[in-house]
Design an enzyme around this catalytic site. Sequence first.
Site, PDB file in Angstrom:
ATOM      1  N   LYS A 129       0.612  -0.841   0.200  1.00  0.00           N
ATOM      2  CA  LYS A 129       0.094  -0.495  -0.162  1.00  0.00           C
ATOM      3  C   LYS A 129       1.242   1.018   0.030  1.00  0.00           C
ATOM      4  O   LYS A 129       1.999   1.259   0.281  1.00  0.00           O
ATOM      5  CB  LYS A 129      -0.902  -0.309   1.151  1.00  0.00           C
ATOM      6  CG  LYS A 129      -1.934   1.002   1.652  1.00  0.00           C
ATOM      7  CD  LYS A 129      -2.799   0.451   2.604  1.00  0.00           C
ATOM      8  CE  LYS A 129      -4.124   2.603   2.276  1.00  0.00           C
ATOM      9  NZ  LYS A 129      -4.560   1.852   3.836  1.00  0.00           N
ATOM     10  N   SER A 170      -9.626   1.499   3.160  1.00  0.00           N
ATOM     11  CA  SER A 170      -8.597   2.701   2.058  1.00  0.00           C
ATOM     12  C   SER A 170      -7.858   1.553   1.769  1.00  0.00           C
ATOM     13  O   SER A 170      -7.418   2.329   0.509  1.00  0.00           O
ATOM     14  CB  SER A 170      -7.971   3.924   3.248  1.00  0.00           C
ATOM     15  OG  SER A 170      -6.726   3.311   3.686  1.00  0.00           O
ATOM     16  N   SER A 218      -9.476  -0.582   8.128  1.00  0.00           N
ATOM     17  CA  SER A 218      -8.868  -0.158   6.394  1.00  0.00           C
ATOM     18  C   SER A 218      -8.675  -1.594   5.779  1.00  0.00           C
ATOM     19  O   SER A 218      -8.172  -1.383   4.037  1.00  0.00           O
ATOM     20  CB  SER A 218      -7.895   0.809   5.996  1.00  0.00           C
ATOM     21  OG  SER A 218      -8.769   1.917   6.055  1.00  0.00           O
TER      22      SER A 218
HETATM   23  N1  GLN Z   1     -12.800   3.966   6.484  1.00  0.00           N
HETATM   24  C1  GLN Z   1     -11.880   4.777   7.582  1.00  0.00           C
HETATM   25  C2  GLN Z   1     -11.315   5.993   7.820  1.00  0.00           C
HETATM   26  O1  GLN Z   1     -12.173   6.240   7.078  1.00  0.00           O
HETATM   27  C3  GLN Z   1     -10.802   3.959   8.128  1.00  0.00           C
HETATM   28  C4  GLN Z   1      -9.974   4.327   7.280  1.00  0.00           C
HETATM   29  C5  GLN Z   1      -8.411   3.648   7.998  1.00  0.00           C
HETATM   30  O2  GLN Z   1      -8.745   2.111   8.590  1.00  0.00           O
HETATM   31  N2  GLN Z   1      -6.872   3.812   7.036  1.00  0.00           N
HETATM   32  O3  GLN Z   1     -10.932   6.767   8.380  1.00  0.00           O
END
Ligand code: GLN
Length: 477
Positions: free
Chosen positions: A79, A154, A178
Site C-alpha cells: 500500500k 482505504s 482499512s
Molecule cells: N474508513 C475509515 C476512515 O475513513 C478507516 C480508514 C482506515 O482504516 N485507514 O477513517
Amino acid sequence: MDLTGLTIDSARSAIADRKTSATALAGAFYAKIESDDPKIGAYLVLSKERALSKAAQTDVLAEKGENLPPLAGVPVAIKDVMVTKDVRTTAGSKILGNYVPPYDCTAVARLEAAGAVMLGKLNCDEFAMGSSNENSAWKPVHNPRDLSRVPGGSSGGSAAAVAADMAVATLGSDTGGSIRQPASFCGVVGLKPTYGRVSRYGLIAFASSLDHIGPLTKTVKDAAIVLRTIAGRDPMDSTSAELPVPDYVAELDKPIKRLKIGVAKEYFGEGLEPETHKAIEAAIQKLASLGCEIVEVSLPHTKYAIPAYYLVATAEASSNLARFDGVRYGYRASGVRSLSDMYRRSRDHGFGAEVKRRIMLGTYALSAGYYDAYYLKAQRVRTLLTRDFEEAFKTVDAIVGPTCPTPAFKLGEKVDDPLAMYLADIYTVTANLAGIPGISIPVGRSKENLPIGMQIFGKHFAESTILRVANAYEKAV
Ligand code: GLN
C-alpha cells in the site's frame, strides 16, 4: 501451472523444485498486471528493477539448491502509505506526488529480507482516509469481483491486487477497518494485528494511536506467514511490543474444539443487511459444528464507537498532517506572496476534500474550549469500549460477527455523503480503539455474487487464536 494463482507456499516450492524461477514468476505477474490492471486500477507504481534484481538473488540460491527463505521469490505489493527507498510513495495524495523516500518501512524491509519480491505500490484513499478508495487523488480502484463496485478502502488496491491475482500477498494499513473492510468486499483474507505487534516505522501516519500494518492474502495460512515475518520489536518504533513472536504457522492446526466463541448482539442490529446476516449466522453454525461453544456476549458501548473513532482519528490526523507544509516534503505552491501564503496554498492545492474536512474537524475537536467536550470525552468512551472487550474476553476466546453491514457498494453511491461512508466502518473501528486483533475471512456470496466477510476478534496478542479459528473454518468449507 497457473503461476498467478499460487499461494506463498506453493510459489516458494515451485521455485525450490525448479518448476519455475522467481524471475519467471515476477514476469508472469507483471504480464497479468499489464493486461488486467487498466480496468481495476490497483497499482500506482511498478518497481520492476527492484523486483527483478531481488528475484535474481532467489534464482541464484535455487540453482545452487540452497535452502530458500520463507518468502523466497514470492511476489508481493505494498500500500502506498508505506515508504519505500527510491520508489515513489504518495499516500494517495497530490501533496506527496513527487516524493521519493530515502528509507524503507520496517515491514517492507522484513518481507524483502525473507525473500519477497516487491512488484510495486498500491492505490489507496488519500492518507488512508476513506472506505471506498474513491478518495485517492490519482484514480479509483474497481472491485475485481464486479467492476461497477468499490473494492472498499482505504486499502482498496491491496485487496483488489490479491483478489485479481496481481500479487500473492499485499500489505495494507488499518486505522478503522482499512484492511478488513476491503478484504471483505473483495473476498480475500485481511488481518489487523494487535497494536504494537507490527512496527509502524515508515508508515505515513494518519492517526498514530489507531494505525496498524497487516497482510491481505488468499488464505489464512498466508496471512500467518506474512504476520510471522513482519511482527516483532523494532528499535525504530517505541510502541512496538517487546514480546516474542509466536510461530503462527505452526499453531494454525491446533484443534479449536471447545473454544468459546462470543457473539455480540450489538453487531447484529439495525443496518445489517439480511443476506449478510444470514451468511454470518451460517458461518457461526459451522464453527459450532466444528466443536466450538457459541456464547452470547455484550459490548454495550458499541453504539458510541463511530463518533468516538471520528473524533480521535481526526484529532490525531490534524496534528500528524501539520508536517505537510510545502517546506520539507513533496508539493510546494509557486507564485506565493509570503511564507504563510506558501503554507496555505501548498496545503490547499495538495490535499483533497476529505483530508481537509478531517483536518478541520480534528483541529476543532482539539481547540481550547472544545477539547473537554469532544476529544477528552471520546478518549473516555474509548476506555469504556476497551473495557467491554476485556469483560467479554473473561468468558470467551474469540468474538465473531460481520465485517461490514453490506457487501461492496457501487462506485459513486456514497461519495457525496461522508456520514453514510463513515457508517461502513461500524463493525471495524472498535478493534482499533481497543487495540485488539481482528481478521476478516470470506464466508459466502450474496445473491449478486458479491463476497461477504466474517470478522473474528481476539484478546491482545492472541493472533494465534483468531488465525486458528479462521483456518479451521477455511479448511472445513
Ligand atoms: N474508513 C475509515 C476512515 O475513513 C478507516 C480508514 C482506515 O482504516 N485507514 O477513517
